[in-house]
Design a protein around this motif. Structure first.
Motif, PDB file in Angstrom:
ATOM      1  N   ARG A 107      19.455  70.867   7.764  1.00  0.00           N
ATOM      2  CA  ARG A 107      20.199  70.639   9.000  1.00  0.00           C
ATOM      3  C   ARG A 107      21.711  70.528   8.718  1.00  0.00           C
ATOM      4  O   ARG A 107      22.524  71.004   9.501  1.00  0.00           O
ATOM      5  N   GLU A 108      22.048  69.859   7.630  1.00  0.00           N
ATOM      6  CA  GLU A 108      23.447  69.741   7.203  1.00  0.00           C
ATOM      7  C   GLU A 108      23.526  70.159   5.737  1.00  0.00           C
ATOM      8  O   GLU A 108      23.169  69.407   4.850  1.00  0.00           O
ATOM      9  N   PHE A 109      23.973  71.381   5.528  1.00  0.00           N
ATOM     10  CA  PHE A 109      23.946  71.983   4.189  1.00  0.00           C
ATOM     11  C   PHE A 109      25.013  71.363   3.295  1.00  0.00           C
ATOM     12  O   PHE A 109      26.174  71.213   3.697  1.00  0.00           O
ATOM     13  N   THR A 110      24.617  70.998   2.058  1.00  0.00           N
ATOM     14  CA  THR A 110      25.564  70.450   1.100  1.00  0.00           C
ATOM     15  C   THR A 110      25.007  70.568  -0.316  1.00  0.00           C
ATOM     16  O   THR A 110      23.784  70.585  -0.511  1.00  0.00           O
ATOM     17  N   PHE A 111      25.919  70.659  -1.298  1.00  0.00           N
ATOM     18  CA  PHE A 111      25.534  70.705  -2.709  1.00  0.00           C
ATOM     19  C   PHE A 111      25.736  69.346  -3.388  1.00  0.00           C
ATOM     20  O   PHE A 111      25.776  69.264  -4.607  1.00  0.00           O
ATOM     21  N   TYR A 112      25.849  68.296  -2.590  1.00  0.00           N
ATOM     22  CA  TYR A 112      26.165  66.986  -3.164  1.00  0.00           C
ATOM     23  C   TYR A 112      25.116  66.541  -4.187  1.00  0.00           C
ATOM     24  O   TYR A 112      25.466  65.947  -5.216  1.00  0.00           O
ATOM     25  N   ALA A 113      23.837  66.810  -3.911  1.00  0.00           N
ATOM     26  CA  ALA A 113      22.777  66.359  -4.832  1.00  0.00           C
ATOM     27  C   ALA A 113      22.951  66.984  -6.208  1.00  0.00           C
ATOM     28  O   ALA A 113      22.809  66.308  -7.237  1.00  0.00           O
ATOM     29  N   TYR A 114      23.289  68.261  -6.253  1.00  0.00           N
ATOM     30  CA  TYR A 114      23.478  68.930  -7.540  1.00  0.00           C
ATOM     31  C   TYR A 114      24.789  68.507  -8.197  1.00  0.00           C
ATOM     32  O   TYR A 114      24.869  68.425  -9.432  1.00  0.00           O
ATOM     33  N   GLU A 115      25.815  68.235  -7.387  1.00  0.00           N
ATOM     34  CA  GLU A 115      27.062  67.706  -7.941  1.00  0.00           C
ATOM     35  C   GLU A 115      26.828  66.329  -8.559  1.00  0.00           C
ATOM     36  O   GLU A 115      27.417  65.987  -9.596  1.00  0.00           O
ATOM     37  N   PHE A 116      25.983  65.530  -7.929  1.00  0.00           N
ATOM     38  CA  PHE A 116      25.651  64.211  -8.467  1.00  0.00           C
ATOM     39  C   PHE A 116      24.953  64.342  -9.811  1.00  0.00           C
ATOM     40  O   PHE A 116      25.228  63.580 -10.748  1.00  0.00           O
ATOM     41  N   LEU A 117      24.047  65.312  -9.926  1.00  0.00           N
ATOM     42  CA  LEU A 117      23.347  65.506 -11.192  1.00  0.00           C
ATOM     43  C   LEU A 117      24.296  65.944 -12.300  1.00  0.00           C
ATOM     44  O   LEU A 117      24.131  65.549 -13.466  1.00  0.00           O
ATOM     45  N   THR A 146      17.649  63.099  -1.828  1.00  0.00           N
ATOM     46  CA  THR A 146      18.032  64.499  -2.044  1.00  0.00           C
ATOM     47  C   THR A 146      18.225  64.802  -3.525  1.00  0.00           C
ATOM     48  O   THR A 146      17.910  65.898  -3.979  1.00  0.00           O
ATOM     49  N   VAL A 147      18.733  63.842  -4.281  1.00  0.00           N
ATOM     50  CA  VAL A 147      18.938  64.067  -5.707  1.00  0.00           C
ATOM     51  C   VAL A 147      17.600  64.132  -6.432  1.00  0.00           C
ATOM     52  O   VAL A 147      17.445  64.890  -7.397  1.00  0.00           O
ATOM     53  N   ARG A 148      16.627  63.348  -5.988  1.00  0.00           N
ATOM     54  CA  ARG A 148      15.292  63.435  -6.591  1.00  0.00           C
ATOM     55  C   ARG A 148      14.717  64.830  -6.393  1.00  0.00           C
ATOM     56  O   ARG A 148      14.105  65.399  -7.301  1.00  0.00           O
ATOM     57  N   MET A 149      14.896  65.386  -5.202  1.00  0.00           N
ATOM     58  CA  MET A 149      14.401  66.737  -4.953  1.00  0.00           C
ATOM     59  C   MET A 149      15.189  67.760  -5.773  1.00  0.00           C
ATOM     60  O   MET A 149      14.626  68.755  -6.256  1.00  0.00           O
ATOM     61  N   ALA A 150      16.479  67.522  -5.964  1.00  0.00           N
ATOM     62  CA  ALA A 150      17.277  68.427  -6.786  1.00  0.00           C
ATOM     63  C   ALA A 150      16.795  68.406  -8.231  1.00  0.00           C
ATOM     64  O   ALA A 150      16.741  69.447  -8.899  1.00  0.00           O
ATOM     65  N   MET A 151      16.406  67.233  -8.722  1.00  0.00           N
ATOM     66  CA  MET A 151      15.874  67.146 -10.076  1.00  0.00           C
ATOM     67  C   MET A 151      14.552  67.889 -10.196  1.00  0.00           C
ATOM     68  O   MET A 151      14.249  68.484 -11.231  1.00  0.00           O
ATOM     69  N   ALA A 152      13.751  67.864  -9.128  1.00  0.00           N
ATOM     70  CA  ALA A 152      12.490  68.617  -9.147  1.00  0.00           C
ATOM     71  C   ALA A 152      12.765  70.111  -9.254  1.00  0.00           C
ATOM     72  O   ALA A 152      12.092  70.827 -10.005  1.00  0.00           O
ATOM     73  N   ILE A 153      13.760  70.591  -8.521  1.00  0.00           N
ATOM     74  CA  ILE A 153      14.121  72.009  -8.606  1.00  0.00           C
ATOM     75  C   ILE A 153      14.653  72.344  -9.988  1.00  0.00           C
ATOM     76  O   ILE A 153      14.311  73.379 -10.583  1.00  0.00           O
ATOM     77  N   VAL A 154      15.487  71.473 -10.535  1.00  0.00           N
ATOM     78  CA  VAL A 154      16.022  71.700 -11.877  1.00  0.00           C
ATOM     79  C   VAL A 154      14.899  71.711 -12.906  1.00  0.00           C
ATOM     80  O   VAL A 154      14.909  72.486 -13.865  1.00  0.00           O
ATOM     81  N   GLY A 155      13.885  70.863 -12.695  1.00  0.00           N
ATOM     82  CA  GLY A 155      12.781  70.772 -13.650  1.00  0.00           C
ATOM     83  C   GLY A 155      11.848  71.972 -13.639  1.00  0.00           C
ATOM     84  O   GLY A 155      11.347  72.385 -14.682  1.00  0.00           O
ATOM     85  N   ILE A 156      11.616  72.544 -12.461  1.00  0.00           N
ATOM     86  CA  ILE A 156      10.672  73.665 -12.380  1.00  0.00           C
ATOM     87  C   ILE A 156      11.360  75.007 -12.577  1.00  0.00           C
ATOM     88  O   ILE A 156      10.684  76.025 -12.737  1.00  0.00           O
ATOM     89  N   GLY A 157      12.694  75.008 -12.594  1.00  0.00           N
ATOM     90  CA  GLY A 157      13.419  76.272 -12.663  1.00  0.00           C
ATOM     91  C   GLY A 157      13.014  77.187 -13.800  1.00  0.00           C
ATOM     92  O   GLY A 157      12.547  78.315 -13.575  1.00  0.00           O
ATOM     93  N   PRO A 158      13.126  76.740 -15.050  1.00  0.00           N
ATOM     94  CA  PRO A 158      12.841  77.665 -16.167  1.00  0.00           C
ATOM     95  C   PRO A 158      11.385  78.080 -16.277  1.00  0.00           C
ATOM     96  O   PRO A 158      11.085  79.214 -16.648  1.00  0.00           O
ATOM     97  N   ILE A 159      10.474  77.170 -15.940  1.00  0.00           N
ATOM     98  CA  ILE A 159       9.069  77.438 -16.209  1.00  0.00           C
ATOM     99  C   ILE A 159       8.499  78.499 -15.279  1.00  0.00           C
ATOM    100  O   ILE A 159       7.527  79.181 -15.617  1.00  0.00           O
ATOM    101  N   ILE A 160       9.108  78.690 -14.082  1.00  0.00           N
ATOM    102  CA  ILE A 160       8.561  79.677 -13.149  1.00  0.00           C
ATOM    103  C   ILE A 160       8.829  81.105 -13.615  1.00  0.00           C
ATOM    104  O   ILE A 160       8.224  82.046 -13.091  1.00  0.00           O
TER     105      ILE A 160
END
Length: 307
Positions: free
Chosen positions: A64-74, A272-286
């Protein structure tokens, strides 16, 4: 000539009959793929959403409100994430390769009919699938051996899986002709030469299948880091994600004073950062599966058709 015409007519009738069935199966598989893709898209959407928007409106497929803050936080803690990535990548690659080697070395003699004690050892392998010593003996074994706070403790427990041994043994028994091994023996090849030059090259489908299973097992593991690793430089990426989830749950549980919780929440990841970590975690393995897909499909059908 008449037989050939009859055969062609039969094939054409079969194609006409099977076309609707193929269309239905294709539609079903597309629906299943979409259903499997929705949770991933939901996690990705939340990771790209504003925290306040998620709290007010809940999860949605489109931010609904697009932002990259979660990934910037990581990225503020990039050093710790990079270390976790390094540990996970090393453990996954080394563990998978060693697991394939030792699993094949155990399964191959169990598949040989001229191995006198193969039934006894097969029973021992199967027995471990039904019974185990429990967590306390498991922990004490590796602690007494001095493997705590070492990467070996993250590799050794998953090195040989009984199910993988049985699958590989069935593949060797049903796919590799005994006559091929006998001819190699007649030509003077030793067991190690036969295993290295004949068995392994002919076993790529089952190797890829077991390798994929082990890759997922090592990459997704966080439990071994929890019980064996106390050095923050040796924990893997999945355990870092686990720690984040536990800390957020602790803040939300009400066990912390409101003032203290507000102070801590500034330094802890949000939803949102927890979900960003999930994306970061599954990225390479897919990206592993597409390279092994051809062999993986062959490995799944091991023993289904022979002739």
């Amino acid at each position: 000539m008449n037989d050939l015409n009859d055969h062609n007519q039969s094939n054409s009738r079969f194609n006409r009959i099977s076309t609707p069935a193929n269309a239905v199966l294709t539609l079903v598989f597309w629906l299943m793929a979409i259903v499997c893709l929705v949770p991933v898209l939901l996690v990705l959407s939340v990771s790209l959403s504003d925290e306040g928007s998620v709290i007010r409106h809940g999860y949605s497929i489109w931010p609904r409100e697009f932002t990259f803050y979660a990934y910037e936080f990581l990225l503020k803690d990039i050093a710790k994430i990079a270390k976790g990535y390094g540990v996970s990548i090393f453990v996954t690659i080394a563990g998978t390769l060693l697991s394939l080697l030792f699993t094949a070395m155990l399964a191959y003699p169990l598949s040989r009919r001229d191995f006198k004690f193969r039934n006894y050892f097969s029973f021992f392998v199967f027995f471990t699938m039904l019974f185990n010593g429990g967590l306390v003996p498991f922990y004490m074994t590796y602690s007494i051996a001095g493997l705590k706070n070492s990467l070996i403790a993250l590799i050794l427990p998953y090195l040989i899986a009984p199910f993988n041994v049985i699958v590989m043994r069935v593949f060797f028994s049903n796919t590799i002709p005994p006559a091929l091994i006998e001819s190699a023996v007649i030509d003077g090849a030793g067991e190690l030469r036969i295993f290295r030059s004949i068995i392994v090259p002919l076993s790529l489908p089952v190797m890829a299948t077991i390798g994929l299973f082990q890759t997922f097992a090592y990459w997704n593991d966080w439990f071994l880091s929890l019980i064996f690793i106390s050095n923050d430089n040796l924990v893997n990426l999945q355990y870092l994600m686990y720690k984040v989830m536990r800390e957020v749950e602790y803040l939300n549980s009400g066990l912390v004073e409101a003032s203290r919780a507000g102070e801590l929440s500034k330094n802890l990841p949000s939803e949102t950062v927890r979900m960003a970590m999930a994306i970061v975690g599954i990225g390479p393995i897919i990206f592993v599966y597409p390279f092994l897909q051809k062999y993986f499909i062959k490995g799944l059908t091991v023993g289904s058709v022979k002739g």
